[in-house]
Scaffold this active site. Structure first.
Site, PDB file in Angstrom:
ATOM      1  CG  ASP A 117      -4.937  -3.873   8.572  1.00 22.01           C
ATOM      2  OD1 ASP A 117      -4.749  -4.926   9.123  1.00 22.01           O
ATOM      3  OD2 ASP A 117      -4.212  -3.597   7.547  1.00 22.01           O
TER       4      ASP A 117
ATOM      5  CG  HIS B 270      -9.317  -3.429   0.553  1.00 23.32           C
ATOM      6  ND1 HIS B 270      -9.160  -3.985  -0.550  1.00 23.32           N
ATOM      7  CD2 HIS B 270      -8.625  -3.939   1.425  1.00 23.32           C
ATOM      8  CE1 HIS B 270      -8.417  -5.439  -0.227  1.00 23.32           C
ATOM      9  NE2 HIS B 270      -8.212  -5.026   0.817  1.00 23.32           N
TER      10      HIS B 270
HETATM   11  N1  ACO Z   1      -8.083   8.345   3.935  1.00 21.60           N
HETATM   12  C1  ACO Z   1      -8.314   9.389   3.083  1.00 21.60           C
HETATM   13  N2  ACO Z   1      -8.543   9.397   1.926  1.00 21.60           N
HETATM   14  C2  ACO Z   1      -8.225   8.046   1.320  1.00 21.60           C
HETATM   15  C3  ACO Z   1      -8.007   6.915   2.064  1.00 21.60           C
HETATM   16  C4  ACO Z   1      -7.719   7.002   3.453  1.00 21.60           C
HETATM   17  N3  ACO Z   1      -7.439   5.920   4.259  1.00 21.60           N
HETATM   18  N4  ACO Z   1      -7.781   5.958   1.168  1.00 21.60           N
HETATM   19  C5  ACO Z   1      -8.008   6.314  -0.063  1.00 21.60           C
HETATM   20  N5  ACO Z   1      -8.198   7.798  -0.036  1.00 21.60           N
HETATM   21  C6  ACO Z   1      -8.715   8.855  -1.049  1.00 21.60           C
HETATM   22  C7  ACO Z   1      -7.269   8.995  -1.857  1.00 21.60           C
HETATM   23  O1  ACO Z   1      -6.780  10.022  -1.382  1.00 21.60           O
HETATM   24  C8  ACO Z   1      -7.816   9.143  -3.170  1.00 21.60           C
HETATM   25  O2  ACO Z   1      -8.456  10.467  -3.387  1.00 21.60           O
HETATM   26  P1  ACO Z   1      -8.494  11.288  -4.648  1.00 21.60           P
HETATM   27  O3  ACO Z   1      -9.166  10.419  -5.577  1.00 21.60           O
HETATM   28  O4  ACO Z   1      -9.297  12.258  -4.416  1.00 21.60           O
HETATM   29  O5  ACO Z   1      -7.201  11.505  -5.149  1.00 21.60           O
HETATM   30  C9  ACO Z   1      -8.813   8.216  -3.421  1.00 21.60           C
HETATM   31  O6  ACO Z   1      -9.266   7.698  -2.018  1.00 21.60           O
HETATM   32  C10 ACO Z   1      -8.325   6.837  -3.815  1.00 21.60           C
HETATM   33  O7  ACO Z   1      -7.465   6.132  -3.219  1.00 21.60           O
HETATM   34  P2  ACO Z   1      -6.200   5.534  -4.011  1.00 21.60           P
HETATM   35  O8  ACO Z   1      -5.128   5.728  -2.694  1.00 21.60           O
HETATM   36  O9  ACO Z   1      -6.162   6.051  -5.182  1.00 21.60           O
HETATM   37  O10 ACO Z   1      -6.760   3.995  -3.990  1.00 21.60           O
HETATM   38  P3  ACO Z   1      -5.887   2.681  -3.765  1.00 21.60           P
HETATM   39  O11 ACO Z   1      -6.969   1.568  -4.232  1.00 21.60           O
HETATM   40  O12 ACO Z   1      -4.573   3.151  -4.278  1.00 21.60           O
HETATM   41  O13 ACO Z   1      -5.046   2.545  -2.265  1.00 21.60           O
HETATM   42  C11 ACO Z   1      -5.157   1.940  -0.129  1.00 21.60           C
HETATM   43  C12 ACO Z   1      -5.818   1.550  -1.289  1.00 21.60           C
HETATM   44  C13 ACO Z   1      -3.623   1.741  -0.004  1.00 21.60           C
HETATM   45  C14 ACO Z   1      -5.690   0.697   0.809  1.00 21.60           C
HETATM   46  C15 ACO Z   1      -5.789   3.267   0.437  1.00 21.60           C
HETATM   47  O14 ACO Z   1      -7.189   3.315   0.428  1.00 21.60           O
HETATM   48  C16 ACO Z   1      -4.997   3.714   1.887  1.00 21.60           C
HETATM   49  O15 ACO Z   1      -4.007   4.350   1.931  1.00 21.60           O
HETATM   50  N6  ACO Z   1      -5.561   3.299   2.951  1.00 21.60           N
HETATM   51  C17 ACO Z   1      -5.041   3.800   4.578  1.00 21.60           C
HETATM   52  C18 ACO Z   1      -3.907   2.364   4.653  1.00 21.60           C
HETATM   53  C19 ACO Z   1      -4.615   1.246   4.981  1.00 21.60           C
HETATM   54  O16 ACO Z   1      -5.397   1.066   5.699  1.00 21.60           O
HETATM   55  N7  ACO Z   1      -4.058   0.062   4.457  1.00 21.60           N
HETATM   56  C20 ACO Z   1      -4.488  -1.281   4.660  1.00 21.60           C
HETATM   57  C21 ACO Z   1      -5.357  -1.731   3.267  1.00 21.60           C
HETATM   58  S1  ACO Z   1      -5.759  -3.498   3.667  1.00 21.60           S
HETATM   59  C22 ACO Z   1      -4.557  -4.529   3.783  1.00 21.60           C
HETATM   60  O17 ACO Z   1      -3.811  -4.323   2.929  1.00 21.60           O
HETATM   61  C23 ACO Z   1      -4.559  -5.640   4.442  1.00 21.60           C
END
Ligand code: ACO
Length: 429
Positions: free
Chosen positions: A364, A307
């Site tokens: 979610d 998140h």
């Molecule tokens: N699975 C694997 N790796 C992940 C995940 C995941 N679900 N989420 C983040 N990471 C990793 C990224 O690859 C990144 O790694 P790095 O530092 O080695 O490059 C690090 O964790 C940080 O992730 P970001 O994408 O930069 O974090 P951001 O805050 O931009 O994204 C998000 C948050 C979009 C929710 C992300 O965690 C994600 O894509 N999760 C899966 C989708 C999801 O569940 N979305 C619902 C969110 S809740 C809502 O909107 C109601």
């Protein structure tokens, strides 16, 4: 005592005011930075940018706190109703019994939608995703209520558009599902409460008696409350920014529905079930899928994990996980993907990759499992999220309007070509 921050740039020091919120969060006010120094700030994805001052929702991502108008989400989810929480978010206080009855009455008396909207619905093929249908029908209200286009409309008309939004959303949502089935639509039964009314429009079939299961209605009530607001997330910021151009409330919320649709935002609840099903069909090898999520050359992410703001736990996920067990037990549903989800969570939370990046289950992760147990098809999961988020979008739109906020218009750093002469077509290489 007012505080300031100092910024040093090109040998000059600039003093910037510091703003403190009621929960002691701190912001550096850069409102005059460009004027004074010529510089702007750059923050891709607005990870550190406050876009507004808001009195609606407080969340602390490190401590896992979420409060609507000062009330803890845990308490509201246990004791309140979705209509009451909607009132709280939109008008800033818990209603008296009389205020709630009037609010509920107003909603009940606007649940019907104009028959011509059905003609728009009929134009969609049954392959249409319900989220696209929902966004379109919601925006179509601008045509049926043209007074909503007037940016200077009275507060009474704004109230009416708020009531219409809340009242018609379940009707649009259920109709978007009926369209996908190719079934005739059901009309709202105004004898029923908000959630039961929606369920009946969803599941009643012609010539068959349909009784709403109170366990299902109560579970839905709780899920909607948990989704009702989440401060300046992607869809809410969209609603505020569209509304800041003085667009109609219906157009602004329709834009929010579209923003919510994406798999990184509300669309994740649908993706979670797809992912869990894939893992199950693949033999339930959790380690393999955890490794895929960690592999930077593999686009797969663990959906429902991570998140932008919560870096400890998502309080909504905790409540929903407990509710999933309870609802499935009460309904006598045994869903093998619930076991896979729990195992996946257990393994991920012990894995350095997820621990170091502070990735936890979000709202979610378990909500799709409950929706499935309630009989909702996967394509409707994000629609359920939109129904829940509606009062939050309305409250944020209203706050933006009441505060007379300026049009949202970020800046950029240009990194393209510098000025160059036009090249005639026959001289281009
Ligand atoms: N699975 C694997 N790796 C992940 C995940 C995941 N679900 N989420 C983040 N990471 C990793 C990224 O690859 C990144 O790694 P790095 O530092 O080695 O490059 C690090 O964790 C940080 O992730 P970001 O994408 O930069 O974090 P951001 O805050 O931009 O994204 C998000 C948050 C979009 C929710 C992300 O965690 C994600 O894509 N999760 C899966 C989708 C999801 O569940 N979305 C619902 C969110 S809740 C809502 O909107 C109601």
């Amino acid at each position: 005592m007012s505080k300031t921050a100092e910024l040093k740039l090109n040998g000059q020091t600039y003093e910037l005011p510091v703003i403190e919120g009621t929960e002691k969060e701190i912001a550096i006010d850069i409102g005059e930075l460009r004027e004074k120094s010529g510089a702007i700030t750059l923050d891709l994805g607005y990870k550190n940018t406050g876009a507004t001052k808001s009195a609606i929702t407080f969340l602390d991502g490190d401590q896992g706190i979420l409060r609507y108008r000062g009330y803890a989400i845990e308490e509201l989810a246990e004791k309140s109703t979705f209509e009451e929480v909607s009132y709280l978010l939109i008008f800033g206080k818990l209603p008296t019994r009389q205020e709630l009855e009037e609010f509920s009455y107003d909603i009940r008396t606007h649940t019907l939608v104009h028959e011509d909207i059905k003609k728009i619905l009929d134009g969609f093929p049954s392959t249409a995703h319900p989220m696209g249908v929902l966004a379109s029908l919601f925006c179509a209200q601008t045509a049926f209520y043209p007074e909503s286009l007037d940016p200077n409309r009275s507060d009474e008309l704004v109230y009416l558009s708020i009531i219409r939004s809340l009242a018609k959303m379940p009707t649009f949502a259920a109709w978007s599902y009926k369209n996908a089935l190719g079934h005739p639509v059901n009309y709202p039964d105004n004898e029923l409460d908000y959630c039961s009314r929606f369920l009946k429009m969803m599941f009643a079939l012609p010539g068959q008696r349909y009784e709403v299961d109170p366990v299902v209605a109560q579970a839905l009530n709780q899920l909607l409350i948990l989704h009702a607001d989440h401060e300046q997330n992607c869809s809410t910021s969209t609603v505020r920014i569209v509304g800041s151009s003085r667009a109609s409330i219906y157009a602004s919320i329709s834009a929010g529905i579209n923003a919510l649709w994406g798999p990184l935002h509300g669309g994740a609840n649908q993706e979670v079930i797809v992912m869990l099903e894939n893992i199950r069909k693949d033999g339930g090898n959790i380690e393999k899928w955890i490794n895929k999520a960690k592999d930077k050359n593999d686009p797969f992410r663990l959906m429902g994990f991570g998140h932008r703001v919560y870096k400890n736990f998502d309080p909504r996920a905790k409540i929903i996980k407990r509710a999933a067990d309870g609802v499935l037990a009460k309904l006598g549903v045994k869903d093998p993907v619930l076991d896979i989800a729990k195992k996946l969570e257990e393994v991920a939370l012990q894995d350095d990759y997820f621990v170091e990046r502070k990735l936890y289950p979000n709202v979610d992760f378990y909500s799709g499992i409950i929706y499935r147990a309630l009989g909702l098809p996967v394509d409707m999961f994000t629609v359920m999220f939109a129904m829940g988020r509606l009062p939050g979008w309305i409250a944020q739109w209203k706050e933006m309007r009441d505060n007379k906020e300026p049009i949202g218009r970020p800046r950029q750093i240009y990194v393209g070509e510098r000025l160059r002469p036009y090249v005639p077509i026959d001289q281009r290489g």
